[in-house]
Design an enzyme around this catalytic site. Structure first.
Site, PDB file in Angstrom:
ATOM      1  N   HIS A   1      48.023  42.275  -0.556  1.00  0.00           N
ATOM      2  CA  HIS A   1      48.256  43.719  -0.664  1.00  0.00           C
ATOM      3  C   HIS A   1      48.000  44.363   0.696  1.00  0.00           C
ATOM      4  O   HIS A   1      47.066  43.984   1.407  1.00  0.00           O
ATOM      5  CB  HIS A   1      47.314  44.308  -1.718  1.00  0.00           C
ATOM      6  CG  HIS A   1      47.414  45.798  -1.870  1.00  0.00           C
ATOM      7  ND1 HIS A   1      48.584  46.434  -2.206  1.00  0.00           N
ATOM      8  CD2 HIS A   1      46.482  46.775  -1.729  1.00  0.00           C
ATOM      9  CE1 HIS A   1      48.374  47.739  -2.279  1.00  0.00           C
ATOM     10  NE2 HIS A   1      47.105  47.969  -1.982  1.00  0.00           N
ATOM     11  N   ASN A   2      48.859  45.325   1.071  1.00  0.00           N
ATOM     12  CA  ASN A   2      48.732  45.948   2.401  1.00  0.00           C
ATOM     13  C   ASN A   2      48.613  44.868   3.483  1.00  0.00           C
ATOM     14  O   ASN A   2      47.714  44.906   4.332  1.00  0.00           O
ATOM     15  CB  ASN A   2      47.523  46.878   2.451  1.00  0.00           C
ATOM     16  CG  ASN A   2      47.735  48.156   1.646  1.00  0.00           C
ATOM     17  OD1 ASN A   2      48.856  48.461   1.234  1.00  0.00           O
ATOM     18  ND2 ASN A   2      46.666  48.896   1.408  1.00  0.00           N
TER      19      ASN A   2
ATOM     20  N   GLU B   1      53.337  42.198   1.052  1.00  0.00           N
ATOM     21  CA  GLU B   1      53.781  43.579   0.848  1.00  0.00           C
ATOM     22  C   GLU B   1      54.269  44.185   2.153  1.00  0.00           C
ATOM     23  O   GLU B   1      53.648  44.018   3.208  1.00  0.00           O
ATOM     24  CB  GLU B   1      52.641  44.426   0.279  1.00  0.00           C
ATOM     25  CG  GLU B   1      53.078  45.854  -0.028  1.00  0.00           C
ATOM     26  CD  GLU B   1      51.941  46.719  -0.554  1.00  0.00           C
ATOM     27  OE1 GLU B   1      52.228  47.690  -1.279  1.00  0.00           O
ATOM     28  OE2 GLU B   1      50.770  46.430  -0.243  1.00  0.00           O
TER      29      GLU B   1
ATOM     30  N   ASP C   1      55.252  47.963   3.351  1.00  0.00           N
ATOM     31  CA  ASP C   1      55.390  49.405   3.137  1.00  0.00           C
ATOM     32  C   ASP C   1      56.306  49.938   4.235  1.00  0.00           C
ATOM     33  O   ASP C   1      55.887  50.091   5.386  1.00  0.00           O
ATOM     34  CB  ASP C   1      54.027  50.103   3.218  1.00  0.00           C
ATOM     35  CG  ASP C   1      53.138  49.775   2.024  1.00  0.00           C
ATOM     36  OD1 ASP C   1      53.641  49.147   1.086  1.00  0.00           O
ATOM     37  OD2 ASP C   1      51.959  50.144   2.039  1.00  0.00           O
TER      38      ASP C   1
ATOM     39  N   HIS D   1      50.995  52.487   6.580  1.00  0.00           N
ATOM     40  CA  HIS D   1      50.465  53.056   5.339  1.00  0.00           C
ATOM     41  C   HIS D   1      50.684  54.559   5.399  1.00  0.00           C
ATOM     42  O   HIS D   1      50.152  55.236   6.275  1.00  0.00           O
ATOM     43  CB  HIS D   1      48.979  52.729   5.191  1.00  0.00           C
ATOM     44  CG  HIS D   1      48.467  52.929   3.796  1.00  0.00           C
ATOM     45  ND1 HIS D   1      48.306  54.168   3.247  1.00  0.00           N
ATOM     46  CD2 HIS D   1      48.097  52.039   2.837  1.00  0.00           C
ATOM     47  CE1 HIS D   1      47.846  54.044   2.011  1.00  0.00           C
ATOM     48  NE2 HIS D   1      47.715  52.756   1.736  1.00  0.00           N
TER      49      HIS D   1
ATOM     50  N   GLU E   1      57.755  48.246  -0.594  1.00  0.00           N
ATOM     51  CA  GLU E   1      57.473  49.604  -1.039  1.00  0.00           C
ATOM     52  C   GLU E   1      58.299  50.499  -0.118  1.00  0.00           C
ATOM     53  O   GLU E   1      57.897  50.826   0.997  1.00  0.00           O
ATOM     54  CB  GLU E   1      55.980  49.909  -0.931  1.00  0.00           C
ATOM     55  CG  GLU E   1      55.600  51.212  -1.609  1.00  0.00           C
ATOM     56  CD  GLU E   1      54.100  51.428  -1.604  1.00  0.00           C
ATOM     57  OE1 GLU E   1      53.674  52.466  -1.042  1.00  0.00           O
ATOM     58  OE2 GLU E   1      53.364  50.587  -2.124  1.00  0.00           O
TER      59      GLU E   1
END
Length: 515
Positions: A331-332, A361, A363, A378, A412
């Protein structure tokens, strides 16, 4: 790689094999990036595959434990200075081949974030490629990362022999430092082996053989409990019979919870094959006896390890639908620190994939520069931005270096620019190539009731998981996105007043993913 069927090994592990090229050494230029200095060295790997070491013109030797190596790179993914600057440092005008293709960059790390590099420059591109491939193969071998006691002690012995002083002797201070024991105990153990033991003394390499080293260890770290066990099993007179050894293995070493049909106790003939691997005295073996030393070697071997070597790479049945598995995920992924003000790094994607992660991930946000390149960061925080394209290149390089199973890219996607979304699609298609799964497999149409393909069927493939917008779509805009080249844009000249609102709505939709 073999298919990952139940009880079958995905990687078919073999002990590290070091080629003649790596053992005999090759000439390189070592580039110290921090000091901006270069020095000629000869690069080696020891025959056991424990250490990478290099010797300079002064015969000084430095070494690196290969279990600390996370990756070995050459070509575009290497970190280089401007070519002209390096040519000036090297003072050579006839370099053969592109500089980045002659570089061997050894990546070491104590964790996923603190990454360091050792940079060596070969004279030929083919030589750099060979070292890169073979060195990574040796350093990533799981057996080399899970040594038994005897091999670990042998590794310590190899380290001592690789770093003699200028007189070709092993300094006693190195032995004291190696075993981090009290100096007096080390000195007494050396003295018991009739070796020099003074602080400033050195031991000739020919005097410090492997047999002498083992005697030194026996004196330094005696194992009286092994003698007691040996005697309790009937090992009087320094030997144990085959029947006594069979009883010990079945009644003491074997897990009583094992099913006797699936895992039957050893028979004497099988015990004999075990004894043959450790009993070095053929006369005792012929009589069906095992010595205390051979018994100790057996107890310190892989056969009594916490994790048997054959289990290190064993996969479960990988033929069920993908949704039946827990997937090693990140994640991230881009963050090296906290998600409020931490730095983002392309290197993080390489490191987590090399560590076995199969879902990362991304983003993705609209880039604000003149080049209009999508970025990863982020949202609504002070974290730094990194290039989406560079991340895709890093994933392509490392996706299947340590695991053959599919990689899932969890997008994302906050990019509201058709031009930049087209760039994202173009980068994925061109950089991933055939590895990118674009259409459903023939056997698995996207229909209700049809399961997903299995990891086995998706080996070597990259899947993109992109969250769809639930807002009504404009068919005209969709057609424009598909047909529009990445270098053209049909966006209005001025930014939309609703851009921030759209992003905020998107972020609100995905706030559960941004924690």
């Amino acid at each position: 790689m073999a298919s990952a069927q139940p009880g079958v090994h995905a990687l078919k592990l073999q002990p590290p094999s070091v080629s003649h090229t790596l053992r005999n050494g090759s000439n390189f230029i070592k580039w110290d990036e921090d000091l901006s200095t270069v020095s000629p060295v000869t690069l080696f790997v020891d025959p056991h595959g424990f250490y990478l070491y290099w010797t300079d013109q002064n015969k000084d030797t430095e070494l690196l434990d290969l279990t600390y190596v996370k990756d070995v790179r050459t070509g575009r993914s290497t970190k280089t200075a401007k070519e002209a600057k390096l040519r000036e440092l090297l003072d050579v005008g006839n370099l053969v081949g592109r500089l980045e293709n002659r570089m061997v960059t050894v990546i070491t790390a104590s964790d996923l974030v603190n990454v360091t590099q050792l940079i060596f420059i070969a004279s030929q591109e083919d030589e750099a490629k060979l070292w890169c491939e073979e060195l990574f193969s040796v350093s990533s071998n799981l057996l080399g990362h899970n040594l038994n006691r005897d091999h670990s002690l042998q590794k310590a012995y190899v380290r001592l022999t690789l770093q003699p002083n200028a007189e070709g002797r092993i300094p006693v201070k190195n032995i004291v430092r190696q075993f981090s024991s009290d100096r007096k105990k080390v000195e007494n153990a050396l003295e018991s082996c009739k070796l020099p033991y003074g602080r400033g003394d050195g031991i000739k390499l020919e005097d410090f053989t492997l047999d002498v080293y083992r005697n030194f260890l026996d004196s330094l770290c005696p194992r009286p409990e092994l003698s007691s066990i040996f005697k309790l099993q009937g090992g009087e007179g320094g030997t144990m019979s085959m029947d006594q050894m069979t009883e010990f293995i079945n009644n003491k070493q074997r897990d009583p919870r094992l099913n006797e049909i699936l895992y039957p106790p050893l028979r004497p003939a099988q015990t004999l094959s075990v004894m043959e691997r450790y009993q070095l005295d053929p006369s005792q073996l012929k009589q069906g006896f095992i010595s205390l030393q051979a018994f100790s070697s057996y107890l310190s071997s892989d056969e009594n390890g916490v994790i048997p070597p054959e289990k290190l790479d064993q996969s479960e049945d990988m033929n069920f639908p993908l949704s039946h598995y827990f997937i090693n995920s990140s994640h991230n992924t881009y963050l090296t620190a906290g998600q409020l003000a931490g730095s983002s790094s392309v290197e993080m994607y390489r490191q987590v994939l090399l560590a076995g992660c199969r879902c990362v991930e991304l983003d993705v946000w609209k880039g604000r520069t003149a080049e209009e390149e999508p970025v990863i960061t982020h949202g609504f925080t002070m974290t730094s931005e990194i290039s989406f394209k560079e991340v895709i290149e890093a994933i392509a390089e490392c996706a299947f270096k340590t695991s053959p199973f599919p990689v899932i890219l969890s997008f994302e996607n906050h990019v509201d620019s058709l031009k930049q979304q087209a760039k994202m699609a173009e980068y994925c298609r061109t950089i991933f190539g055939d590895a990118l799964l674009i259409d459903p497999l023939d056997k698995y149409p996207l229909e209700a009731g049809v399961p997903l393909p299995s990891p086995q069927e998706l080996m070597g493939k990259i899947l993109i998981k992109n969250k769809k917008s639930h807002k009504p779509s404009n068919n005209t805009d969709t057609k424009r996105l598909i047909d529009q080249p990445a270098n053209q844009s049909n966006e209005p000249a001025s930014p939309s007043n609703n851009t921030g609102e759209m992003e905020a709505e998107s972020e609100e939709d995905d706030d559960d993913e941004d924690d």
